[in-house]
Structures are given as structure tokens and as C-alpha cells.
Design a protein around this motif. Structure first.
Motif, PDB file in Angstrom:
ATOM      1  N   SER A  56       0.831  -1.196   0.000  1.00 29.19           N
ATOM      2  CA  SER A  56       0.000   0.000   0.000  1.00 29.19           C
ATOM      3  C   SER A  56       0.874   1.257   0.000  1.00 29.19           C
ATOM      4  CB  SER A  56      -0.915  -0.005   1.229  1.00 29.19           C
ATOM      5  OG  SER A  56      -1.687   1.176   1.309  1.00 29.19           O
ATOM      6  N   GLY A  57       1.926   1.250   0.790  1.00 30.01           N
ATOM      7  CA  GLY A  57       2.830   2.391   0.864  1.00 30.01           C
ATOM      8  C   GLY A  57       3.550   2.658  -0.449  1.00 30.01           C
ATOM      9  N   ILE A  58       3.949   1.596  -1.150  1.00 28.02           N
ATOM     10  CA  ILE A  58       4.617   1.763  -2.444  1.00 28.02           C
ATOM     11  C   ILE A  58       3.648   2.340  -3.472  1.00 28.02           C
ATOM     12  CG2 ILE A  58       5.748   0.547  -4.356  1.00 28.02           C
ATOM     13  CD1 ILE A  58       7.467   0.900  -1.842  1.00 28.02           C
ATOM     14  N   PHE A  59       2.382   1.939  -3.401  1.00 26.56           N
ATOM     15  CA  PHE A  59       1.371   2.526  -4.291  1.00 26.56           C
ATOM     16  C   PHE A  59       1.254   4.038  -4.053  1.00 26.56           C
ATOM     17  CE2 PHE A  59      -0.929  -1.742  -4.776  1.00 26.56           C
ATOM     18  CZ  PHE A  59      -0.387  -1.955  -6.035  1.00 26.56           C
ATOM     19  N   VAL A  60       1.361   4.448  -2.794  1.00 25.49           N
ATOM     20  CA  VAL A  60       1.329   5.880  -2.480  1.00 25.49           C
ATOM     21  C   VAL A  60       2.524   6.589  -3.124  1.00 25.49           C
ATOM     22  CG1 VAL A  60       1.518   7.606  -0.637  1.00 25.49           C
ATOM     23  CG2 VAL A  60       0.078   5.608  -0.317  1.00 25.49           C
ATOM     24  N   CYS A  61       3.703   6.010  -2.978  1.00 25.55           N
ATOM     25  CA  CYS A  61       4.908   6.601  -3.570  1.00 25.55           C
ATOM     26  C   CYS A  61       4.782   6.713  -5.083  1.00 25.55           C
ATOM     27  CB  CYS A  61       6.140   5.756  -3.217  1.00 25.55           C
ATOM     28  SG  CYS A  61       6.560   5.733  -1.468  1.00 25.55           S
ATOM     29  N   MET A  62       4.214   5.696  -5.709  1.00 24.87           N
ATOM     30  CA  MET A  62       4.047   5.712  -7.162  1.00 24.87           C
ATOM     31  C   MET A  62       3.020   6.760  -7.587  1.00 24.87           C
ATOM     32  SD  MET A  62       4.173   1.583  -7.728  1.00 24.87           S
ATOM     33  CE  MET A  62       4.344   1.491  -9.490  1.00 24.87           C
ATOM     34  N   ALA A  63       1.981   6.955  -6.770  1.00 27.46           N
ATOM     35  CA  ALA A  63       0.966   7.967  -7.071  1.00 27.46           C
ATOM     36  C   ALA A  63       1.575   9.370  -6.972  1.00 27.46           C
ATOM     37  CB  ALA A  63      -0.218   7.830  -6.118  1.00 27.46           C
ATOM     38  N   GLY A  76      -6.428   7.582   0.796  1.00 29.83           N
ATOM     39  CA  GLY A  76      -6.783   8.994   0.693  1.00 29.83           C
ATOM     40  C   GLY A  76      -5.750   9.787  -0.100  1.00 29.83           C
ATOM     41  N   LEU A  77      -4.461   9.532   0.165  1.00 31.09           N
ATOM     42  CA  LEU A  77      -3.388  10.214  -0.564  1.00 31.09           C
ATOM     43  C   LEU A  77      -3.397   9.842  -2.044  1.00 31.09           C
ATOM     44  CD1 LEU A  77      -0.430   9.942   1.982  1.00 31.09           C
ATOM     45  CD2 LEU A  77      -1.535  12.046   1.202  1.00 31.09           C
ATOM     46  N   ILE A  78      -3.676   8.566  -2.320  1.00 30.08           N
ATOM     47  CA  ILE A  78      -3.723   8.116  -3.721  1.00 30.08           C
ATOM     48  C   ILE A  78      -4.878   8.783  -4.458  1.00 30.08           C
ATOM     49  CG2 ILE A  78      -4.177   6.114  -5.201  1.00 30.08           C
ATOM     50  CD1 ILE A  78      -2.646   4.427  -3.105  1.00 30.08           C
ATOM     51  N   ILE A  79      -6.052   8.820  -3.826  1.00 29.61           N
ATOM     52  CA  ILE A  79      -7.226   9.460  -4.448  1.00 29.61           C
ATOM     53  C   ILE A  79      -6.948  10.943  -4.689  1.00 29.61           C
ATOM     54  CG2 ILE A  79      -9.624  10.145  -4.068  1.00 29.61           C
ATOM     55  CD1 ILE A  79      -9.999   7.479  -2.568  1.00 29.61           C
ATOM     56  N   LEU A  80      -6.336  11.607  -3.705  1.00 33.68           N
ATOM     57  CA  LEU A  80      -6.007  13.030  -3.850  1.00 33.68           C
ATOM     58  C   LEU A  80      -5.027  13.245  -5.004  1.00 33.68           C
ATOM     59  CD1 LEU A  80      -6.109  15.957  -2.828  1.00 33.68           C
ATOM     60  CD2 LEU A  80      -4.261  15.365  -1.231  1.00 33.68           C
ATOM     61  N   SER A  81      -4.012  12.401  -5.095  1.00 29.08           N
ATOM     62  CA  SER A  81      -3.014  12.533  -6.165  1.00 29.08           C
ATOM     63  C   SER A  81      -3.666  12.413  -7.531  1.00 29.08           C
ATOM     64  CB  SER A  81      -1.919  11.467  -6.003  1.00 29.08           C
ATOM     65  OG  SER A  81      -1.200  11.648  -4.811  1.00 29.08           O
ATOM     66  N   TYR A  82      -4.519  11.398  -7.687  1.00 23.24           N
ATOM     67  CA  TYR A  82      -5.132  11.189  -8.997  1.00 23.24           C
ATOM     68  C   TYR A  82      -6.237  12.190  -9.294  1.00 23.24           C
ATOM     69  CZ  TYR A  82      -2.374   7.222 -10.291  1.00 23.24           C
ATOM     70  OH  TYR A  82      -1.318   6.450 -10.669  1.00 23.24           O
ATOM     71  N   ALA A  83      -6.863  12.745  -8.279  1.00 18.21           N
ATOM     72  CA  ALA A  83      -7.832  13.823  -8.494  1.00 18.21           C
ATOM     73  C   ALA A  83      -7.109  15.056  -9.040  1.00 18.21           C
ATOM     74  CB  ALA A  83      -8.555  14.154  -7.192  1.00 18.21           C
ATOM     75  N   LEU A  84      -5.941  15.356  -8.474  1.00 16.23           N
ATOM     76  CA  LEU A  84      -5.143  16.487  -8.953  1.00 16.23           C
ATOM     77  C   LEU A  84      -4.598  16.224 -10.355  1.00 16.23           C
ATOM     78  CD1 LEU A  84      -3.201  17.309  -5.657  1.00 16.23           C
ATOM     79  CD2 LEU A  84      -5.042  18.665  -6.690  1.00 16.23           C
ATOM     80  N   ILE A  85      -4.219  14.973 -10.612  1.00 13.32           N
ATOM     81  CA  ILE A  85      -3.744  14.607 -11.957  1.00 13.32           C
ATOM     82  C   ILE A  85      -4.859  14.792 -12.978  1.00 13.32           C
ATOM     83  CG2 ILE A  85      -3.061  12.648 -13.418  1.00 13.32           C
ATOM     84  CD1 ILE A  85      -1.415  11.612 -11.027  1.00 13.32           C
ATOM     85  N   LEU A  86      -6.051  14.295 -12.654  1.00 14.01           N
ATOM     86  CA  LEU A  86      -7.190  14.422 -13.562  1.00 14.01           C
ATOM     87  C   LEU A  86      -7.538  15.890 -13.811  1.00 14.01           C
ATOM     88  CD1 LEU A  86      -9.354  12.891 -15.158  1.00 14.01           C
ATOM     89  CD2 LEU A  86     -10.790  12.915 -13.099  1.00 14.01           C
ATOM     90  N   SER A 107      -2.058   1.619 -15.833  1.00 15.53           N
ATOM     91  CA  SER A 107      -1.676   0.356 -15.197  1.00 15.53           C
ATOM     92  C   SER A 107      -1.680   0.496 -13.676  1.00 15.53           C
ATOM     93  CB  SER A 107      -0.293  -0.083 -15.680  1.00 15.53           C
ATOM     94  OG  SER A 107       0.652   0.950 -15.496  1.00 15.53           O
ATOM     95  N   HIS A 108      -1.200   1.633 -13.196  1.00 15.93           N
ATOM     96  CA  HIS A 108      -1.169   1.889 -11.757  1.00 15.93           C
ATOM     97  C   HIS A 108      -2.573   1.882 -11.168  1.00 15.93           C
ATOM     98  CE1 HIS A 108       0.132   4.765  -8.284  1.00 15.93           C
ATOM     99  NE2 HIS A 108       0.171   3.514  -7.907  1.00 15.93           N
ATOM    100  N   LEU A 109      -3.507   2.543 -11.854  1.00 14.82           N
ATOM    101  CA  LEU A 109      -4.887   2.622 -11.376  1.00 14.82           C
ATOM    102  C   LEU A 109      -5.556   1.254 -11.334  1.00 14.82           C
ATOM    103  CD1 LEU A 109      -6.195   5.904 -13.040  1.00 14.82           C
ATOM    104  CD2 LEU A 109      -6.046   5.427 -10.596  1.00 14.82           C
ATOM    105  N   ILE A 110      -5.291   0.419 -12.333  1.00 15.44           N
ATOM    106  CA  ILE A 110      -5.872  -0.932 -12.374  1.00 15.44           C
ATOM    107  C   ILE A 110      -5.449  -1.725 -11.142  1.00 15.44           C
ATOM    108  CG2 ILE A 110      -5.830  -3.150 -13.594  1.00 15.44           C
ATOM    109  CD1 ILE A 110      -5.589  -1.543 -16.208  1.00 15.44           C
ATOM    110  N   LEU A 111      -4.158  -1.672 -10.819  1.00 12.75           N
ATOM    111  CA  LEU A 111      -3.633  -2.430  -9.676  1.00 12.75           C
ATOM    112  C   LEU A 111      -4.164  -1.883  -8.354  1.00 12.75           C
ATOM    113  CD1 LEU A 111       0.074  -2.824 -10.836  1.00 12.75           C
ATOM    114  CD2 LEU A 111      -1.834  -4.393 -11.178  1.00 12.75           C
ATOM    115  N   ILE A 112      -4.253  -0.559  -8.251  1.00 11.49           N
ATOM    116  CA  ILE A 112      -4.760   0.063  -7.027  1.00 11.49           C
ATOM    117  C   ILE A 112      -6.217  -0.322  -6.790  1.00 11.49           C
ATOM    118  CG2 ILE A 112      -5.432   2.276  -6.010  1.00 11.49           C
ATOM    119  CD1 ILE A 112      -2.887   3.445  -7.245  1.00 11.49           C
TER     120      ILE A 112
END
Length: 320
Positions: free
Chosen positions: A118-125, A219-229, A250-255
């Protein structure tokens, strides 16, 4: 650590070992599941090793994004190896016995590696957010030093914050029942055997710990991708927007798969389902499918990785 816990509570423990019974409700034919599970495990190991080889040999992939992918591959292999040998031993050799310290140690390692993933997914986001939304600052922020520091921080965070899970489980009183209707030492499966009258406080603490850790990551991942979008939607070029989003697909599919299964497992356990096989099967698959799925999704969706794979394949064919 777990041996000390056991010794300090020796007067409370009435059982010296647990029996992992496997998949509830299908004990008579559960051995047939060993073939697909073994294939998934071998696929997870081989695919992640291949990803590490490609990243190591292809100099164009020596970038922070792929460093995080390599770390994710190591975590995935470690998570799968924590549980699969024991599960296959149960299904093939009926080796159901596991000592209490071993059970609590497995519980700790599983929680640690799941939290690490989960933490690595945050870093990737965060990496994708800075690459797309702050491209000018990206090279100065996301460096090799950042990758090392982020990885060390996540490792320390997860190894320390998950300690209460096995500690609280080890402090409980297990008096008569020692058959766990599971293939691994899950927290809920083990603590359900406890004879303690008051389980509420520790259960609530463990639940809050899990949701605080995983919830903050999500929450951090959702925030990151909301800002990206939001940033991508402001681009005038459709081609540029498509290219920016393609690096995140690919990142979103795995998350989505990772967190959806965690939520479903929590709901099915909390609802005390009449079909206990479902949460157990989901729990096992959640620990073995992502390690097998992650490298394949990235290889299919990522052009640079595909090119690296073809180069490694050509070198292998020339070597033969």
C-alpha cells in the motif's frame, strides 16, 4: 519477540499449537486447489524476477518510477512466499500444524508486507502527480535519494505500526479451540478462537489501526489522482492528455484491485457470512493474485517495459 510474548503469557495459554484446516466447507476436495495456487505462485515469482531483470539490464528504465516498480516486485514476491509454501504444504502433505510463535510471526509479516505494498502505491501515485502536474520540479524532487528515503520511511512505518496486531493476538487467552478455519494465520481467524470475555477494546484498536494506515494511503492516492485528472482536463491537446493518462492506467488498475479486495474482505468478515469460504478464499487470492498480476499489467500497459522485455528475450535467444 513472539517467543518472549508466549513465555510471559504461558500461564494463560492452554493450547501449544494451532491447526490450519484450509478452506472451510471443502476440506474433502480442497487439495485440487493446489494446482492453480501453485501455478499462480510460480507465475508471481517468475514474472517479478523478470521485471527486476528487465529494469536492471535496460538503462532507459533506471528511473524513479521503475525503481518503485522494482521495489513493488520484491514486496510482492516476499508476500507470496510468506504464505504459499505453508498453504501448499497443507494441501499436499496435510501439514496443518503451526506453533503459536510461528503463527503470530506469519500474521505480523503478512500485515507488514500488505501495508508495504500500500505504501509503495502511495509513492508511485506521488511520483505520477509530480511528473504530470509539476514536470519542471519533478527531476529535482524525485531523485534516487528520494526513492531510498521514501522506501526506508515506508519500511519503518509498516514494520512498527503493525507490531500491535500480533502482540494483541498473542496476549489473548486460547483455552480449548485450536482449529483455524483458514489457510493462514489471519488476525480475525486466530482471534476468533480466543476465550477472552472482553475482546472489544483490542478489536476496535486493531480495526482503527488497519483503517488508519490503509485509509490514509488510499486517501493520498485518491487526492493525487484527483489532482492529476484536474491537471489533464486543463490540457488543450487531446493527444497530450491521452499520453499523460496512459502512464497512470496500469497503476490505477492495480490500485483498484488491491483496495477493492481489502474492502470486500473486511465487509464479508464483519458481516459474519454464512459461507465462510468466501472471505478465506478472497484473503488467500488477495495475497497471491496481485504479485502475479502486477508485473503482467505493467508489461502490457507500459511501452518501455515491453521494449525492455523484447531486448531481454532477444539476448536470451542469441545466448542459446
Amino acid at each position: 519477540m513472539f517467543q518472549d510474548l508466549r513465555d510471559s503469557n504461558s500461564s494463560k495459554f492452554q493450547v501449544s499449537e494451532f491447526f490450519l484446516m484450509g478452506f472451510p466447507g471443502i476440506h474433502s476436495w480442497q487439495h485440487w486447489l493446489s494446482l492453480p495456487l501453485a501455478l499462480l505462485y510460480l507465475l508471481a515469482l517468475s514474472a517479478n524476477i523478470l521485471i527486476l531483470i528487465i529494469i536492471n539490464q535496460e538503462t532507459t528504465l533506471h528511473q524513479p518510477m521503475y525503481h518503485f516498480l522494482g521495489i513493488l516486485a520484491v514486496v510482492d514476491m516476499s508476500l507470496a512466499t510468506t504464505i504459499m509454501p505453508k498453504i501448499l504444504a497443507i494441501l499436499w502433505f496435510n501439514a496443518k500444524t503451526i506453533s503459536l510463535p510461528e503463527c503470530f510471526a506469519q500474521m505480523y509479516v503478512i500485515h507488514c508486507f500488505v501495508a508495504m505494498e500500500s505504501g509503495i502505491f502511495v509513492c508511485m501515485a506521488i511520483d505520477r502527480y509530480l511528473a504530470i502536474c509539476r514536470p519542471l520540479h519533478y527531476p529535482t524532487i524525485i531523485t534516487e535519494s528520494f526513492v531510498i528515503k521514501a522506501t526506508v520511511f515506508m519500511a519503518l512505518r509498516n514494520s512498527l505500526t503493525t507490531i500491535p496486531v500480533p502482540v494483541f493476538a498473542a496476549q489473548r487467552h486460547y483455552c480449548s479451540q485450536n482449529q483455524i478455519e483458514h489457510c493462514l494465520c489471519s488476525n480475525l481467524g486466530v482471534t476468533s478462537l480466543s476465550c477472552d470475555d472482553d475482546r472489544t477494546v483490542k478489536s476496535i484498536y486493531q480495526l482503527l489501526l488497519a483503517w488508519t494506515l490503509m485509509g490514509s494511503d488510499l486517501g493520498l492516492i485518491i487526492l493525487s489522482y484527483a489532482l492529476i485528472l484536474h491537471s489533464v482536463l486543463k490540457l488543450n491537446s487531446a493527444e497530450a492528455a491521452s499520453k499523460a493518462l496512459s502512464t497512470c492506467t496500469s497503476h490505477l488498475i492495480l490500485i483498484l484491485f488491491f483496495y477493492t479486495v481489502i474492502i470486500v474482505i473486511s465487509i464479508t468478515h464483519s458481516a459474519a457470512m454464512t459461507v465462510p469460504l468466501v472471505p478465506v478464499l478472497l484473503n488467500v487470492l488477495h495475497n497471491v493474485i496481485p504479485p502475479a498480476l502486477n508485473p503482467m499489467v505493467y508489461a502490457l500497459m507500459n511501452k518501455e517495459l515491453r521494449q525492455g522485455f523484447y531486448k531481454v528475450l532477444k539476448l536470451g535467444m542469441k545466448g542459446n
